[in-house]
Scaffold this motif. Structure first.
Motif, mmCIF file in Angstrom:
data_model
loop_
_atom_site.group_PDB
_atom_site.id
_atom_site.type_symbol
_atom_site.label_atom_id
_atom_site.label_comp_id
_atom_site.label_asym_id
_atom_site.label_seq_id
_atom_site.Cartn_x
_atom_site.Cartn_y
_atom_site.Cartn_z
ATOM 1 N N ILE A 1 38.116 29.352 5.749
ATOM 2 C CA ILE A 1 37.185 29.541 4.315
ATOM 3 C C ILE A 1 36.141 28.670 4.246
ATOM 4 C CG2 ILE A 1 37.584 30.115 2.571
ATOM 5 C CD1 ILE A 1 40.411 30.324 2.345
ATOM 6 N N MET B 1 50.824 33.670 5.923
ATOM 7 C CA MET B 1 49.242 33.529 6.151
ATOM 8 C C MET B 1 49.391 32.153 5.029
ATOM 9 S SD MET B 1 47.183 36.321 3.614
ATOM 10 C CE MET B 1 47.815 37.447 4.565
ATOM 11 N N GLN B 2 49.416 31.830 3.941
ATOM 12 C CA GLN B 2 49.374 30.427 3.409
ATOM 13 C C GLN B 2 50.233 29.741 4.546
ATOM 14 O OE1 GLN B 2 51.582 30.439 -0.047
ATOM 15 N NE2 GLN B 2 50.430 31.834 -1.447
ATOM 16 N N SER B 3 50.932 29.236 5.112
ATOM 17 C CA SER B 3 50.798 27.606 6.099
ATOM 18 C C SER B 3 49.832 27.836 7.389
ATOM 19 C CB SER B 3 53.038 28.057 6.686
ATOM 20 O OG SER B 3 52.653 29.415 7.517
ATOM 21 N N GLN B 4 49.754 29.146 7.230
ATOM 22 C CA GLN B 4 48.268 29.579 8.494
ATOM 23 C C GLN B 4 47.170 29.085 8.724
ATOM 24 O OE1 GLN B 4 49.655 30.221 12.133
ATOM 25 N NE2 GLN B 4 50.934 29.949 11.372
ATOM 26 N N VAL B 5 46.689 29.583 7.756
ATOM 27 C CA VAL B 5 44.929 29.282 6.887
ATOM 28 C C VAL B 5 44.771 28.363 6.498
ATOM 29 C CG1 VAL B 5 42.989 30.458 5.231
ATOM 30 C CG2 VAL B 5 45.585 31.845 6.666
ATOM 31 N N GLU B 6 44.199 27.343 6.913
ATOM 32 C CA GLU B 6 43.301 26.214 6.475
ATOM 33 C C GLU B 6 42.221 26.335 5.169
ATOM 34 O OE1 GLU B 6 43.508 23.095 8.835
ATOM 35 O OE2 GLU B 6 45.017 23.642 10.147
ATOM 36 N N PHE B 7 42.429 25.929 4.093
ATOM 37 C CA PHE B 7 41.085 25.804 3.607
ATOM 38 C C PHE B 7 39.545 25.032 3.855
ATOM 39 C CE2 PHE B 7 38.348 24.395 0.043
ATOM 40 C CZ PHE B 7 37.501 25.336 -0.616
ATOM 41 N N TRP C 1 52.533 36.657 2.612
ATOM 42 C CA TRP C 1 52.172 35.740 1.903
ATOM 43 C C TRP C 1 52.581 34.099 2.552
ATOM 44 C CZ3 TRP C 1 47.648 37.741 -0.008
ATOM 45 C CH2 TRP C 1 47.855 39.206 -0.392
#
Lengths: 258, 156
Positions: free
Chosen positions: A197, A187-193, A184
């Motif tokens: 998204i 994932m949170q550090s790589q995915v940008e809102f 997690w």
């Protein structure tokens, strides 16, 4: 001589078809909405197009996430980078597979049934009899179906991505032993809102517009025979799938290329 | 008229879809809307920033205290200027603080390591907008190899 003639004919028919599609959409959507009348129609279509598509979306999303995790793990583990499984799965689902596969499934599951339904209405002259009763079939039949598809598909794409990530968590963390916290947090550090998204959502909104427009237009414009309906249904699935894949490349080039 | 059951199922579907969007933005992409509270800016000049990127973390002893928000080139002396966005709660760094570009692991991504300096009466606390004077540049492997080869050659 003959071939040039045919070229001209097909060009004219392509453009006149495009024109008819635009006119149909405009006259179906551009009017003052009547919420009291339109709401029950919309809910009914949302049920047919959205809720009934949930099962296929959830099941295929889960399996796609699982297979992504399995394939990704076998490659990443060679480089000792299995901690990157989370971002890999999340990015590929959010950016590409979520919107695209959901749109393809939607075209097959809901688009084809929209075309067949409207086509049969036309063949059995229900649309003409509506006109006889001074009910505009564009507003009564086409508009709620279009809006239902337009609303349902981005939601379905989001559900697809989320279920896919949960499926990847099941395979990657519970079976293959990637650490849950790393999964997690990476994932949170790589995915940008904003970038990942939102761009995925924009993609699925564009696909929703294209797929439902094609489905509704093909049904409305079909030849009112049983053969014509079958041809219209086939070309709905074929054309919307091709257009989704082509548009996906264009959108990706605009959004993510640098 | 639409039956209550159909309305219920549609409501469930829409709620599920919105929940998926919310879960994606909160669980998958951390802190999508708001960021992590307020930050203040410090600046640092380096000779070479190596592979440092915007959004790279800033760490003190491994704890993330901020992110790199901007990288630009000074127009006068052509050295890279890095803007550090540091969380408001960590506002007690003295002038003697040094900052260096480090690499996590052998091939990992690069981040900024902050060494807090001692706090003394003669030293001022860094204010927002100040420059950190004591900086160490990134290790560039090619330069190191070049220096090594050069020193080997001159030793003979």
């Amino acid at each position: 001589m003959e071939s040039i003639l045919r070229l001209g004919q097909s060009t004219v028919s392509v453009f006149s078809g495009l024109g008819r599609a635009v006119i149909m959409l405009m006259s179906a959507l551009l009017h003052v909405p009547n919420f009291k009348k339109g709401y029950p129609l919309l809910v009914k279509q949302l049920y047919a197009v959205g809720s009934l598509s949930l099962i296929i979306i959830v099941v295929s999303g889960g399996f796609i996430g699982m297979v992504l995790a399995l394939q990704g793990y076998t490659i990443l583990v060679d480089y000792g980078a299995e901690a990157s499984l989370g971002p890999m799965v999340a990015l590929s689902l959010l950016r590409e597979l979520g919107p695209v596969v959901a749109a393809l499934l939607f075209a097959g599951r809901a688009g084809s049934s929209l075309t067949a339904e409207i086509g049969l209405m036309k063949a059995t002259e229900q649309l003409s009899s509506m006109e006889m009763m001074a009910v505009d079939p564009l507003r009564r039949v086409i508009a709620p179906r279009f809006w239902a598809g337009f609303i349902a598909m981005p939601l379905l794409a989001a559900i697809f991505s989320m279920v896919g990530i949960l499926g990847a968590h099941l395979v990657g963390v519970d079976w293959l032993g990637v650490d849950s916290g790393t999964f997690w947090s990476m994932m949170q550090s790589q995915v940008e809102f904003g970038k990942d998204i939102m761009n995925g959502m924009i993609k699925s909104v564009v696909f929703a517009f294209v797929v439902t427009w094609i489905a509704v237009y093909k049904g409305y414009d079909c030849e009112p025979t049983s053969e014509g309906i079958s041809r219209a249904t086939t070309s709905t699935v074929v054309q919307s799938s091709l257009l989704v894949l082509g548009l996906d490349f264009v959108l990706t080039a605009l959004m993510f290329a640098r | 008229m639409v039956s209550k059951k159909v309305e219920f199922i549609v409501g469930l579907f829409v709620a599920l879809g919105l929940a998926a969007i919310l879960a994606l933005s909160l669980k998958v992409a951390d802190s999508g809307f708001s960021g992590n509270g307020t930050t203040y800016q410090l600046y640092a000049k380096f000779e070479n920033i190596g592979g440092l990127k915007v959004r790279s973390p800033i760490k003190v002893g491994g704890v993330v205290i901020g992110r790199v928000s901007d990288i630009s080139l000074d127009s006068e002396d052509f050295t890279p200027v890095v803007t550090l966005d540091i969380f408001e709660e960590y506002d007690n760094f003295s002038e003697a603080t040094s900052v260096s570009i480090l690499t996590s692991g052998l091939l990992g991504e690069q981040y900024l390591g902050l060494q807090p300096g001692f706090i003394d009466e003669s030293l001022e606390i860094l204010q927002p907008g100040d420059y950190i004077e004591d900086t160490k540049s990134a290790l560039v492997l090619e330069e190191l190899i070049g220096q090594f080869l050069f020193s080997q050659g001159s030793g003979d």
